[in-house]
Write a protein that holds these residues in place. Structure first.
Motif, PDB file in Angstrom:
ATOM      1  N   ARG A  57       0.859  -1.202   0.000  1.00 52.99           N
ATOM      2  CA  ARG A  57       0.000   0.000   0.000  1.00 52.99           C
ATOM      3  C   ARG A  57       0.887   1.241   0.000  1.00 52.99           C
ATOM      4  N   TYR A  61       0.332   8.391   4.971  1.00 54.87           N
ATOM      5  CA  TYR A  61      -0.042   8.283   6.390  1.00 54.87           C
ATOM      6  C   TYR A  61       0.346   9.572   7.120  1.00 54.87           C
ATOM      7  N   ASP A  66       0.572   5.611  12.452  1.00 58.13           N
ATOM      8  CA  ASP A  66      -0.593   5.192  11.645  1.00 58.13           C
ATOM      9  C   ASP A  66      -0.171   4.126  10.638  1.00 58.13           C
ATOM     10  N   ASP A  70      -1.506   0.278  10.464  1.00 58.49           N
ATOM     11  CA  ASP A  70      -2.153  -0.236   9.249  1.00 58.49           C
ATOM     12  C   ASP A  70      -1.463  -1.499   8.746  1.00 58.49           C
ATOM     13  N   ASP A  73      -2.295  -4.488  10.963  1.00 54.68           N
ATOM     14  CA  ASP A  73      -3.675  -4.981  10.744  1.00 54.68           C
ATOM     15  C   ASP A  73      -3.797  -5.697   9.403  1.00 54.68           C
ATOM     16  N   LEU A  74      -3.245  -5.062   8.380  1.00 54.71           N
ATOM     17  CA  LEU A  74      -3.420  -5.607   7.020  1.00 54.71           C
ATOM     18  C   LEU A  74      -2.708  -6.949   6.863  1.00 54.71           C
ATOM     19  N   VAL A  95       3.678  -1.340   3.591  1.00 50.64           N
ATOM     20  CA  VAL A  95       3.196   0.015   3.302  1.00 50.64           C
ATOM     21  C   VAL A  95       4.396   0.878   2.942  1.00 50.64           C
ATOM     22  N   LEU A 254     -11.480   2.426   1.680  1.00 52.77           N
ATOM     23  CA  LEU A 254     -10.421   2.040   2.622  1.00 52.77           C
ATOM     24  C   LEU A 254     -11.011   1.334   3.841  1.00 52.77           C
ATOM     25  N   ASN A 281     -10.187  -4.874   6.065  1.00 50.57           N
ATOM     26  CA  ASN A 281     -10.323  -4.379   7.451  1.00 50.57           C
ATOM     27  C   ASN A 281     -11.488  -3.413   7.633  1.00 50.57           C
TER      28      ASN A 281
END
Ligand code: NAD
Length: 375
Positions: A57, A61, A66, A70, A73-74, A95, A254, A281
């Motif tokens: 990704r 951010y 952040d 992310d 989580d991803l 990311v 998103l 998510n």
């Protein structure tokens, strides 16, 4: 967890911020190449089922924190997604911090490719929000653990075709559970985000006989869809979708689309019976899945229905066959059905049932590694 120091230069990131979260990740790598502006984080949640597979990704951010949140989580979701998609891959994600419109360059992408290569195949990358097949072509000039490349470069091309196809099949399973027939014919579906996935999903739904109403923060995305499909209705935002007589809500932008306010809006709108969309998510926090269920809305877990893209890129590793990958993506219908049935049997929301199935597969397959093989 480690910082890595391969490539032009690198620094070990704020690992205390990662450890403190107790997320259970195997490996988190911070990558920096100051001349090109690369600042990337690669997170591997699990390699229990095989090399970690998940996209990159590219996003501006607001803070490094952040970005860490992310990617953690991803990558966890990718492990669960790959497990339920039946793939021999663990879960990972990366990311890149920055604005893809201004910060993306050949040097940055190639620097990123060298960091992915430094992991020696523990992580295999692909496209995600802000990255495209042509970017993966550039990354692949430095690294062989790249999928989602263009057909011209030997890849499988745009993964959103099969992602939207899988979401459509998940939605068919919702329709069957709610209305007895696996079709969206005559239903009104609200799609938030009509980029690569949401735009193609709109087309599949219209072809199935559904009405489609959409919203997107990008006028360009709306114009592109309406040029191809003038019959779609357009509203200002996701909340307006909830009050627009929809039967199904499809979050395709998103993450975090399903927060308390949105669930309240869907309930107040009084028509929405299911949520099934392509966004990763979607649940803004733990407990939203229960809130959705308590409002009488059926939730098709995001990672179950949006696995078409990862099935496609996994297939690319074996010499891509669109038909083979498409047949596998059709299984989303059966998997979603199975999850709804398990959820009903065990008295838990579908999101919890999906987690149980995924964890079972990861545990069962990784246990087999305890069987010693001759070297
Ligand atoms: P994309 O960037 O092509 O499209 C996203 C769209 O959402 C854009 O048009 C954007 O303007 C819009 N958007 C952003 N914020 C919004 C908001 N608040 N309200 C309404 N619209 C908004 O990305 P994509 O590839 O279509 O992916 C969409 C989602 O699906 C992401 O969450 C992605 O992680 C997930 N996903 C994509 C794939 C894939 O194969 N592309 C696979 C699995 C999951």
């Amino acid at each position: 967890m480690t910082g890595t120091s391969t490539g032009t230069s690198s620094v070990t990131g704020t690992v205390t911020g990662v450890f403190g979260r107790h997320t259970g990740h195997e490996h988190v790598v911070f990558c920096q190449d100051e001349p090109s502006g690369l600042r990337a984080i690669i997170a591997i949640y699990s390699t229990a089922l095989g090399p970690a597979l998940g996209g990159t990704r590219f996003f501006p951010y607001a803070t490094e924190d952040d970005a860490v949140a992310d990617v953690l989580d991803l990558s966890r979701s990718m492990a669960y997604k790959n497990a339920l998609a039946g793939l021999d891959h663990g879960g990972g994600k990366a990311v890149i911090i920055g604005d893809p419109a201004h910060d993306k360059s050949e040097a940055l992408l190639r620097a990123y490719g060298r960091f992915v290569a430094s992991l020696g195949g523990r992580y295999i990358t692909a496209c995600d929000v802000g990255t495209y097949v042509e970017d993966m072509d550039v990354v692949s000039r430095e690294c062989r653990w790249v999928t989602g490349r263009s057909a011209a470069a030997g890849g499988a091309g745009d993964s959103s075709i099969l992602t939207s196809f899988g979401v459509f099949h998940g939605m068919r399973a919702c329709a069957e559970r709610l209305w007895g027939e696996p079709t969206l014919r005559g239903r009104r579906v609200g799609i938030a985000g009509v980029g690569k996935v949401g735009g193609k999903l709109a087309g599949l739904l219209l072809d199935d006989g559904a009405e489609v109403v959409v919203t997107d923060i990008s006028g360009h995305a709306i114009d592109r869809l309406r040029a191809a499909r003038p019959q779609v209705d357009v509203v200002d935002d996701a909340t307006a979708l909830a009050y627009d007589g929809i039967d199904v809500y499809a979050p395709c932008a998103l993450g975090g689309a399903l927060d308390d306010e949105m669930v309240d809006a869907l309930a107040a709108g009084a028509t929405c019976r299911a949520v099934c969309g392509g966004a990763n998510n979607q649940l803004a926090h733990t407990g939203v899945e229960k809130l959705i269920e308590d409002r009488g809305i059926l939730y098709a877990p995001d990672y179950v229905v949006n696995c078409g893209g990862v099935i496609q890129v996994a297939d690319e590793l074996h010499g891509f066959s669109f038909e083979r990958a498409k047949a596998k993506v059709e299984q989303v219908f059966e998997t979603t059905r199975r999850i709804f049935a398990l959820a009903a049997d065990e008295g838990v929301p579908p999101a919890a049932a999906a987690d149980r199935l995924a964890e079972r597969r990861m545990a069962e397959v990784s246990r087999l590694r305890g069987i010693l093989l001759p070297s």
